[in-house]
Scaffold this motif. Structure first.
Motif, short mmCIF file in Angstrom:
data_model
loop_
_atom_site.label_atom_id
_atom_site.label_comp_id
_atom_site.label_asym_id
_atom_site.label_seq_id
_atom_site.Cartn_x
_atom_site.Cartn_y
_atom_site.Cartn_z
N ARG A 112 -11.80 -3.54 2.90
CA ARG A 112 -13.18 -4.33 2.58
C ARG A 112 -12.99 -5.52 3.60
NH1 ARG A 112 -12.83 -7.24 -3.29
NH2 ARG A 112 -10.82 -8.35 -3.10
N GLN A 113 -14.04 -6.22 3.92
CA GLN A 113 -14.19 -7.44 4.62
C GLN A 113 -13.64 -8.54 3.79
OE1 GLN A 113 -18.04 -8.09 6.07
NE2 GLN A 113 -18.03 -5.83 7.06
N PHE A 114 -13.05 -9.38 4.85
CA PHE A 114 -12.19 -10.72 4.30
C PHE A 114 -11.11 -10.46 3.26
CE2 PHE A 114 -16.87 -11.34 4.85
CZ PHE A 114 -17.01 -12.17 5.92
N CYS A 115 -10.48 -9.42 3.34
CA CYS A 115 -9.32 -8.79 2.51
C CYS A 115 -8.05 -9.14 3.47
CB CYS A 115 -9.41 -7.44 2.12
SG CYS A 115 -7.96 -6.86 1.34
N GLY A 116 -7.26 -10.19 2.76
CA GLY A 116 -6.00 -10.35 3.57
C GLY A 116 -4.93 -9.36 3.45
N TYR A 117 -5.01 -8.72 2.28
CA TYR A 117 -4.17 -7.66 2.14
C TYR A 117 -4.51 -6.32 3.09
CZ TYR A 117 -2.16 -9.54 -2.05
OH TYR A 117 -1.70 -10.56 -2.80
N CYS A 118 -5.80 -6.20 3.17
CA CYS A 118 -6.35 -5.04 4.28
C CYS A 118 -5.69 -5.59 5.69
CB CYS A 118 -7.85 -5.06 4.10
SG CYS A 118 -8.22 -4.60 2.64
N SER A 119 -5.83 -6.84 5.89
CA SER A 119 -5.42 -7.43 7.48
C SER A 119 -4.08 -7.02 7.62
CB SER A 119 -5.98 -8.71 7.67
OG SER A 119 -7.12 -8.96 7.45
N ALA A 120 -3.33 -7.52 6.58
CA ALA A 120 -1.77 -7.34 6.75
C ALA A 120 -1.18 -6.04 6.69
CB ALA A 120 -1.14 -8.03 5.56
N ALA A 121 -2.02 -5.03 6.21
CA ALA A 121 -1.49 -3.56 6.08
C ALA A 121 -1.88 -3.12 7.56
CB ALA A 121 -2.22 -2.80 5.07
N ILE A 143 -0.19 6.51 -0.76
CA ILE A 143 0.86 5.41 -0.64
C ILE A 143 0.71 4.23 -1.61
CG2 ILE A 143 2.05 3.99 0.96
CD1 ILE A 143 2.46 7.11 1.62
N GLY A 144 -0.60 3.99 -1.79
CA GLY A 144 -1.02 2.85 -2.51
C GLY A 144 -1.59 1.78 -1.71
N GLY A 145 -1.26 0.40 -1.95
CA GLY A 145 -1.60 -0.58 -1.36
C GLY A 145 -0.87 -1.35 -0.01
N CYS A 146 -1.30 -2.62 0.25
CA CYS A 146 -0.45 -3.20 1.19
C CYS A 146 1.03 -3.62 0.88
CB CYS A 146 -0.99 -4.45 1.18
SG CYS A 146 -0.21 -5.56 2.75
N ASP A 147 1.20 -3.91 -0.34
CA ASP A 147 2.33 -4.15 -0.83
C ASP A 147 3.46 -2.85 -0.89
OD1 ASP A 147 2.06 -6.81 -1.07
OD2 ASP A 147 1.44 -6.75 -3.35
N ASP A 148 2.97 -1.85 -1.17
CA ASP A 148 3.80 -0.62 -1.20
C ASP A 148 3.80 -0.06 0.05
OD1 ASP A 148 3.19 -0.11 -4.29
OD2 ASP A 148 1.01 0.13 -3.74
N LEU A 149 3.03 -0.43 1.25
CA LEU A 149 3.35 -0.14 2.48
C LEU A 149 4.31 -0.86 2.87
CD1 LEU A 149 1.98 1.56 5.07
CD2 LEU A 149 0.97 -0.49 5.63
N HIS A 150 4.27 -2.10 2.81
CA HIS A 150 5.42 -2.83 3.13
C HIS A 150 6.72 -2.63 2.63
CE1 HIS A 150 2.27 -5.37 5.08
NE2 HIS A 150 3.26 -5.76 5.83
N ALA A 151 6.82 -2.13 1.35
CA ALA A 151 8.12 -1.81 0.43
C ALA A 151 8.68 -0.57 1.21
CB ALA A 151 7.59 -1.64 -0.75
N LEU A 152 7.55 0.18 1.57
CA LEU A 152 8.14 1.30 2.23
C LEU A 152 8.94 0.99 3.49
CD1 LEU A 152 5.35 4.06 1.69
CD2 LEU A 152 7.70 4.36 1.03
N ASP A 153 8.15 0.01 4.21
CA ASP A 153 8.83 -0.20 5.62
C ASP A 153 10.37 -0.98 5.50
OD1 ASP A 153 8.66 -0.58 8.57
OD2 ASP A 153 8.18 -2.57 8.13
N ARG A 154 10.22 -1.93 4.40
CA ARG A 154 11.55 -2.48 4.06
C ARG A 154 12.51 -1.58 3.73
NH1 ARG A 154 7.93 -6.03 1.82
NH2 ARG A 154 8.46 -5.25 -0.43
N ALA A 155 12.45 -0.64 3.11
CA ALA A 155 13.22 0.63 2.50
C ALA A 155 13.66 1.45 3.67
CB ALA A 155 12.87 1.21 1.37
N GLY A 156 13.11 1.49 4.71
CA GLY A 156 13.42 2.14 5.94
C GLY A 156 12.77 3.54 5.89
#
Length: 85
Positions: free
Chosen positions: A9-18, A64-77
């Motif tokens: 959705r527009q103006f969503c910081g989590y969307c932008s980060a993902a 996968i879930g949301g932005c936090d889940d995406l970043h967690a997958l990245d951190r976990a390799g």
């Protein structure tokens, strides 16, 4: 390369980060902007088994879930392997 779909959705910081993380990895993704579309939002909720927050991300039709889940997958390799599949 994996098929990636992200509901935003527009103006969503989590969307932008993902999207920024996916862009940094050179991943093409299909974006569905549900800002003004109740029907698209309902489709997102149904597809994600009740996920109502933004974004909701799918890799090869796996929720996968949301932005936090995406970043967690990245951190976990684990993200790169999922994206390469």
């Amino acid at each position: 390369m994996a098929s990636v779909v992200i509901y935003t959705r527009q103006f969503c910081g989590y969307c932008s980060a993902a999207k920024k993380l996916l862009d940094a990895k050179g991943v093409a993704f299909e974006e569905h902007d549900a800002t003004y579309s109740p029907d698209l939002r309902q489709a997102m909720i149904a597809r994600s088994n009740g996920g109502t927050t933004f974004p909701q991300i799918f890799i090869n039709d796996t929720h996968i879930g949301g932005c936090d889940d995406l970043h967690a997958l990245d951190r976990a390799g684990k993200l790169d392997a999922m994206l390469a599949a």
